[in-house]
Design a protein around this motif. Structure first.
Motif: not given
Length: 198
Positions: A76-77, A82-84, A102-103, A110-111
């Motif tokens: 998941y790194s 990307d989420y950060r 996001l797309t 969940a995030e």
């Protein structure tokens, strides 16, 4: 159990001092004692339990030999990075860029749902935002941040709806018509005509 590095918000190569510092900051933020009778106290207790477990896990295992989570970390790194980045874009109000990133992410965890909900909220799509953030809460029910954001958005929606109903009450229009009709009737009694019909 979730990856302890992720729970504490530190990277896999974090020193013991960095882990302790992250733990202290999170403990200060989520300690249940500061919530008193607030309904969020239960969520804070769950979050604190998760933080304690993560901290204990990292402190019991020496840094160099802790391979338990390394393969999980690799999985998941990329999305964590990307989420950060997406969080930074949202904070900078660069909503269309955040949405585009996001797309591109395949895993809708969940995030992902939480961040997409924030994007929709910034766009003014409150109902859709609530749906996505609710999904995030159901996928990660112990996440205090998700629950707090959901409660905040619902509170804003409720106050907006109350204000809208007060300002756009159809009874006000009926009362206006009734008052005009009464005034017209009174005027006609005295030989006048407020609203000429024919």
């Amino acid at each position: 159990m979730r990856n302890p590095y992720e729970v504490l918000g530190v990277n896999e190569n974090a020193s013991e001092a960095e882990i302790k510092k992250a733990y202290r900051e999170l403990a200060k933020k989520y300690h249940p004692d500061q919530y008193g009778t607030n309904p969020l106290k239960e969520l804070a207790e769950e979050k604190m339990r998760e933080i304690n477990e993560a901290y204990d896990s990292l402190m019991k295992n020496p840094q160099g030999s802790n391979n338990t989570y390394s393969s999980q970390q690799n999985n998941y790194s990329n999305s964590a990075y990307d989420y950060r980045q997406i969080r930074v874009l949202i904070n900078q109000r660069r909503i269309s860029e955040a949405e585009a990133k996001l797309t591109q992410i395949q895993t809708r965890d969940a995030e992902w749902n939480y961040l997409y909900g924030l994007v929709l909220f910034q766009k003014g799509w409150y109902d859709s935002a609530v749906n996505y953030i609710s999904t995030a809460c159901s996928l990660d029910p112990n996440n205090f941040e998700y629950r707090q954001t959901l409660n905040s958005i619902r509170g804003r929606n409720n106050s907006y709806e109350r204000q809208y109903r007060q300002n756009n009450n159809s009874d006000d229009f009926c009362n206006l018509c009734l008052n005009l009709w009464c005034l017209d009737s009174i005027c006609e009694c005295f030989g006048g005509d407020l609203i000429p019909c024919c």
